[in-house]
Design a protein around this motif. Structure first.
Motif, PDB file in Angstrom:
ATOM      1  N   TRP A 394       0.821  -1.211   0.000  1.00  0.00           N
ATOM      2  CA  TRP A 394       0.000   0.000   0.000  1.00  0.00           C
ATOM      3  C   TRP A 394       0.860   1.270   0.000  1.00  0.00           C
ATOM      4  N   ASN A 395       1.789   1.351   0.945  1.00  0.00           N
ATOM      5  CA  ASN A 395       2.576   2.585   1.058  1.00  0.00           C
ATOM      6  C   ASN A 395       3.658   2.694  -0.013  1.00  0.00           C
ATOM      7  N   ASP A 396       4.171   1.560  -0.437  1.00  0.00           N
ATOM      8  CA  ASP A 396       5.310   1.594  -1.367  1.00  0.00           C
ATOM      9  C   ASP A 396       4.892   1.617  -2.837  1.00  0.00           C
ATOM     10  N   VAL A 397       3.680   1.135  -3.124  1.00  0.00           N
ATOM     11  CA  VAL A 397       3.263   1.068  -4.538  1.00  0.00           C
ATOM     12  C   VAL A 397       1.933   1.797  -4.783  1.00  0.00           C
ATOM     13  N   ALA A 398       0.883   1.369  -4.080  1.00  0.00           N
ATOM     14  CA  ALA A 398      -0.456   1.894  -4.408  1.00  0.00           C
ATOM     15  C   ALA A 398      -0.555   3.402  -4.196  1.00  0.00           C
ATOM     16  N   VAL A 399      -0.106   3.874  -3.045  1.00  0.00           N
ATOM     17  CA  VAL A 399      -0.226   5.315  -2.754  1.00  0.00           C
ATOM     18  C   VAL A 399       0.645   6.152  -3.695  1.00  0.00           C
ATOM     19  N   PRO A 400       1.964   5.820  -3.827  1.00  0.00           N
ATOM     20  CA  PRO A 400       2.756   6.626  -4.774  1.00  0.00           C
ATOM     21  C   PRO A 400       2.257   6.520  -6.217  1.00  0.00           C
ATOM     22  N   GLN A 401       1.681   5.351  -6.563  1.00  0.00           N
ATOM     23  CA  GLN A 401       1.161   5.198  -7.921  1.00  0.00           C
ATOM     24  C   GLN A 401       0.004   6.178  -8.153  1.00  0.00           C
ATOM     25  N   GLN A 402      -0.869   6.279  -7.160  1.00  0.00           N
ATOM     26  CA  GLN A 402      -1.992   7.204  -7.311  1.00  0.00           C
ATOM     27  C   GLN A 402      -1.498   8.650  -7.388  1.00  0.00           C
ATOM     28  N   LYS A 403      -0.442   8.931  -6.595  1.00  0.00           N
ATOM     29  CA  LYS A 403       0.124  10.285  -6.595  1.00  0.00           C
ATOM     30  C   LYS A 403       0.690  10.611  -7.985  1.00  0.00           C
ATOM     31  N   ILE A 404       1.369   9.623  -8.577  1.00  0.00           N
ATOM     32  CA  ILE A 404       1.934   9.831  -9.922  1.00  0.00           C
ATOM     33  C   ILE A 404       0.807  10.089 -10.919  1.00  0.00           C
ATOM     34  N   ILE A 405      -0.239   9.265 -10.822  1.00  0.00           N
ATOM     35  CA  ILE A 405      -1.367   9.416 -11.753  1.00  0.00           C
ATOM     36  C   ILE A 405      -1.967  10.817 -11.656  1.00  0.00           C
ATOM     37  N   GLN A 406      -2.033  11.319 -10.459  1.00  0.00           N
ATOM     38  CA  GLN A 406      -2.696  12.613 -10.273  1.00  0.00           C
ATOM     39  C   GLN A 406      -1.777  13.812 -10.471  1.00  0.00           C
ATOM     40  N   GLU A 407      -0.466  13.620 -10.184  1.00  0.00           N
ATOM     41  CA  GLU A 407       0.398  14.802 -10.136  1.00  0.00           C
ATOM     42  C   GLU A 407       1.496  14.846 -11.184  1.00  0.00           C
ATOM     43  N   ALA A 408       1.899  13.694 -11.683  1.00  0.00           N
ATOM     44  CA  ALA A 408       3.078  13.689 -12.563  1.00  0.00           C
ATOM     45  C   ALA A 408       2.756  14.278 -13.932  1.00  0.00           C
ATOM     46  N   LYS A 409       3.801  14.724 -14.598  1.00  0.00           N
ATOM     47  CA  LYS A 409       3.668  15.150 -15.998  1.00  0.00           C
ATOM     48  C   LYS A 409       3.507  13.870 -16.821  1.00  0.00           C
ATOM     49  N   VAL A 410       2.365  13.724 -17.464  1.00  0.00           N
ATOM     50  CA  VAL A 410       2.061  12.482 -18.174  1.00  0.00           C
ATOM     51  C   VAL A 410       2.018  12.740 -19.675  1.00  0.00           C
ATOM     52  N   ASN A 411       2.699  11.909 -20.402  1.00  0.00           N
ATOM     53  CA  ASN A 411       2.631  12.008 -21.854  1.00  0.00           C
ATOM     54  C   ASN A 411       2.907  10.621 -22.443  1.00  0.00           C
ATOM     55  N   ALA A 412       2.783  10.501 -23.721  1.00  0.00           N
ATOM     56  CA  ALA A 412       3.055   9.245 -24.422  1.00  0.00           C
ATOM     57  C   ALA A 412       3.075   9.561 -25.905  1.00  0.00           C
ATOM     58  N   ILE A 413       3.650   8.690 -26.688  1.00  0.00           N
ATOM     59  CA  ILE A 413       3.660   8.948 -28.136  1.00  0.00           C
ATOM     60  C   ILE A 413       2.225   9.092 -28.630  1.00  0.00           C
ATOM     61  N   SER A 414       1.348   8.221 -28.131  1.00  0.00           N
ATOM     62  CA  SER A 414      -0.021   8.261 -28.652  1.00  0.00           C
ATOM     63  C   SER A 414      -0.833   9.434 -28.094  1.00  0.00           C
ATOM     64  N   LEU A 415      -0.297  10.113 -27.091  1.00  0.00           N
ATOM     65  CA  LEU A 415      -0.984  11.311 -26.590  1.00  0.00           C
ATOM     66  C   LEU A 415      -0.364  12.580 -27.171  1.00  0.00           C
ATOM     67  N   ALA A 416       0.703  12.406 -27.956  1.00  0.00           N
ATOM     68  CA  ALA A 416       1.418  13.573 -28.488  1.00  0.00           C
ATOM     69  C   ALA A 416       0.488  14.398 -29.376  1.00  0.00           C
ATOM     70  N   GLY A 417       0.652  15.707 -29.314  1.00  0.00           N
ATOM     71  CA  GLY A 417      -0.196  16.580 -30.129  1.00  0.00           C
ATOM     72  C   GLY A 417      -1.502  16.879 -29.439  1.00  0.00           C
TER      73      GLY A 417
END
Lengths: 463, 295
Positions: A394-417
């Motif tokens: 929970w603390n090592d994966v699930a919580v930081p994963q949710q934080k990344i989903i909500q806060e990180a700069k997210v991109n991908a080739i298929s999201l480009a443009g």
């Protein structure tokens, strides 16, 4: 006499070829057009023209869930649906790479699939353009509308104002770092590129076969998905809002050069296997204690329970630090459901609705960290939190994963443009970005020239 | 002696020929014709109506540096692996043609690599050659060679050739061994009486007697290795840096990965034509070797 014999044999050959030629392209094209037309109309009940007799209906599911537990869960879900409704559901598990080919080559035939449970599908736009996938907005509405999903997930499925995909999990490229190694070296979690390089350097002890990290440099999906994070961590864009290629333009090119140079520096702290590394090599290197950092989905945590139980409590999930330290970056990914146009489209929609309402958690439970719930309320639910591996990590994966989903700069080739088009699909399936990484890291070519050449190649491909 | 077919023989000839010809048409001619047809079209999927582009794919292909580079890699791969297979095949066949205890067992065991499926061969060799935990890497460590990367830019082609040699030499060995059984023993005895040493016997008796087999093997194995896809693809995927991207791999990438279907198929068609040219040259040479008679 010989001439006569030759004529007879030639006739046989021609007849046999003609007999085998089957349906012409024109006929198949007509079939496609008919199915496309069926998009906006209510399709006839499935089966063999037997109206509403559900026992005649067989739903064929193409599933890319090849791991043992999710595969078993999918098969059980199919059986339960048949028991409840009388509609037979056949699950065919296949590699994601094969799915696009199988789905389109069977489309319009009696063997066509009705539902796809696919991994991150960059080729969705192409499937939509060909009229293969059906819109699923009505199903999403029945599930509670788009707001039930994490907002970034709605970016991917919207094409021409309609949704063609319902994500059932989020698979962002997650960085896994050995926290025990950090402690041992007296270091803290890196927050920018300089710190990240220092940590990787500190982790590296080549004499004892210890390295900072491993990234997948082999040409392929893993490279497209994971290694591109170095671009997003420095705000590199491939297309602008008008879908022009800007990789080699102005400041963006400078940032791309910086990213490639950063990758070159990181390469010093990678084992030589990185050159040919795909998903299995990442797991092997991390589980085997050869590297202190790698990227993967939540599956790394789930599978570690069996494959590397000693690692429990010794790693944590993070994104790739952005160059300037302004948070983290990651590459988008998800698994989602698509419904395929055809005679069973309404029955397929009923199945998908039933799956999300009744059996969603059953599938998620098969690999709970890998299948990070795309529906926020499921992540918050006690049922999800009480799943053994979710609880454990929970603390090592699930919580930081949710934080990344909500806060990180997210991109991908298929999201480009600005919007999903076939252009991103072309860039993704050509593996031109992974080739660019190889040219710089393995071929030692000048990053600036490689960027120029790559940008021109992309322009040629999409024109 | 050639026998002229008479009218009353026709039904018998047809009964024997037609099933085979139909099978040949369905499994070989039909796909070949379809491939030729696809190469004249442009399509990014396997459904719908493709666009007819005539010879455009071929024009583009011949201007594509990538194609010429991949053709040269294919020739290096096929040529390199065939040379090693023939040399090693003859050497092992000569060894297995001697009388010694356990010969029968060894002859049987020699075939094993050939019957192992390609996927097993590649996975096993990838394990054995793994830089980190491979048994061969460990072995090299005893000689002070550490972290040797068999799949690096410089080594990947050599590695793929060597694994191919390991896998396919047994077939060549078997054929040569069968050929050696047909060389009369008394020829060697006579040569020995005339004072010819082993090397002279090999050069003046064995090689000439095996030369038709060598020619056949070089042609057959050349075609097979030129078209070899599975082993190369599974071993390296064509990388790193496209160093092992042979034409079959390129065909697959264009057709099934990038969905440039017409272009991908045009590469397959050109590969077929290249092989056809080799085959015609071979048949001509064989014809000449047989004194111009029909073979």
């Amino acid at each position: 006499m010989k001439k006569g014999l030759a004529i007879v044999l030639a006739m046989f050959l021609i007849l046999s070829i003609a007999a085998c030629s089957g349906k012409s392209n024109d006929e198949q094209s007509q079939n496609t057009q008919n199915n496309q037309a069926g998009n906006d109309t209510t399709p006839a009940p499935s089966g063999s023209g037997n109206g509403g007799d559900k026992k005649q209906v067989t739903l064929r599911i193409a599933s890319a869930e090849t791991a043992a537990d999710p595969k078993k869960a999918m098969e059980e879900i199919a059986q339960e649906y048949e028991q409840q409704t009388g509609v037979k559901v056949v699950v065919e598990t296949m590699n994601l790479d094969d799915m696009y080919l199988k789905v389109q080559s069977t489309f319009g035939t009696s063997a066509q699939y009705d539902v796809m449970f696919s991994g991150y599908l960059g080729l969705l736009t192409t499937l939509k353009e060909k009229g293969i996938v059906a819109p699923v907005d009505d199903v999403i509405e029945k599930l509670g509308g788009k707001d039930i999903f994490y907002s970034p997930t709605t970016l991917q499925p919207i094409l021409d104002g309609k949704s063609y995909r319902i994500p059932y999990d989020l698979n962002y490229a997650l960085g896994y770092i050995r926290t025990d190694w950090l402690q041992e070296k007296g270091l803290s979690m890196p927050t920018n590129w300089d710190e990240f390089l220092n940590v990787m350097k500190a982790f590296t002890d080549k004499k004892n076969n210890k390295y900072g990290l491993i990234l997948p440099l082999k040409i392929g999906g893993a490279n497209n998905w994971i290694t591109t994070s170095v671009f997003w961590a420095n705000d590199v864009e491939i297309f602008d809002d008008q879908m022009n290629v800007i990789l080699d333009q102005g400041d963006n090119k400078q940032r791309a050069i910086e990213s490639l140079n950063f990758l070159k520096e990181l390469n010093q702290y990678m084992p030589v296997e990185a050159e040919n590394a795909d998903f299995p090599e990442l797991l092997a290197a991390f589980y085997g204690g050869q590297v202190g950092f790698t990227f993967y989905s939540g599956r790394l945590a789930d599978a570690s329970v069996q494959s590397a139980p000693d690692l429990a409590g010794k790693f944590q999930v993070m994104g790739l630090p952005r160059k300037d330290g302004n948070g983290y970056a990651t590459t988008y990914g998800d698994d989602g459901v698509n419904i395929i146009n055809g005679p069973n489209v309404e029955e397929a929609k009923k199945f998908v609705e039933w799956f999300f309402k009744e059996k969603y958690l059953k599938l998620v439970a098969a690999a709970p960290n890998a299948f990070f719930p795309s529906i926020s309320s499921v992540y918050e639910s006690e049922e999800y939190k009480s799943l053994p591996t979710v609880k454990q990590f929970w603390n090592d994966v699930a919580v930081p994963q949710q934080k990344i989903i909500q806060e990180a700069k997210v991109n991908a080739i298929s999201l480009a443009g600005s919007e999903p088009t076939e252009k991103q699909s072309v860039v993704e399936s050509s593996f031109i970005i992974p080739k660019m990484f190889q040219r710089v890291l393995i071929g030692n070519e000048d990053p600036s020239k490689v960027i120029d050449a790559t940008a021109n190649e992309i322009r040629n491909m999409i024109k | 002696m050639q026998h002229k077919i008479k009218r009353r023989d026709v039904p018998f000839v047809l009964v024997n020929l037609v099933p085979g010809l139909i099978l040949f048409a369905v499994t070989v001619i039909f796909p070949a014709v379809m491939a030729l047809r696809y190469s004249l079209y442009e399509s990014d999927t396997f459904i719908g109506k493709p666009k007819f582009v005539g010879l455009h794919n071929f024009a583009e292909l011949f201007q594509d540096k990538h194609f010429w580079s991949d053709l040269s890699k294919t020739l290096i791969y096929a040529g390199g692996s065939v040379v090693f297979q023939v040399v090693l095949g003859i050497a092992i066949a000569l060894l297995l043609n001697q009388r010694f205890a356990g010969r029968s067992f060894l002859r049987g065991a020699t075939v094993l690599p050939y019957i192992v499926p390609s996927i097993v061969v590649t996975i096993t060799w990838q394990w054995m050659l793994n830089t980190n935990y491979g048994v061969i890497s460990k072995f090299l460590g005893y000689f002070g060679v550490y972290q040797f990367n068999f799949f690096s830019v410089d080594m990947s082609m050599i590695t793929v050739v060597l694994v191919s040699v390991w896998s396919f030499t047994p077939f060549v060995t078997l054929v040569f061994l069968a050929g050696l059984q047909t060389v009369p023993e008394d020829m060697y005895e006579s040569a020995a009486l005339d004072g010819a040493g082993k090397w002279t016997q090999f050069r003046t008796i064995t090689i000439p007697m095996l030369s038709p087999i060598i020619a056949n093997i070089v042609l057959l194995r050349g075609i097979w290795m030129f078209n070899k896809f599975d082993l190369v693809w599974l071993m390296t995927g064509g990388g790193p840096l496209e160093r092992t991207e042979t034409l079959p791999v390129t065909t697959y990438i264009y057709t099934f990965s990038q969905y440039k279907i017409g272009y991908g198929v045009s590469i397959a068609v050109v590969s077929f034509l290249i092989m056809l040219i080799f085959m015609l040259i071979y048949l001509r040479l064989m014809n000449r070797a047989n004194g111009g008679t029909r073979t």
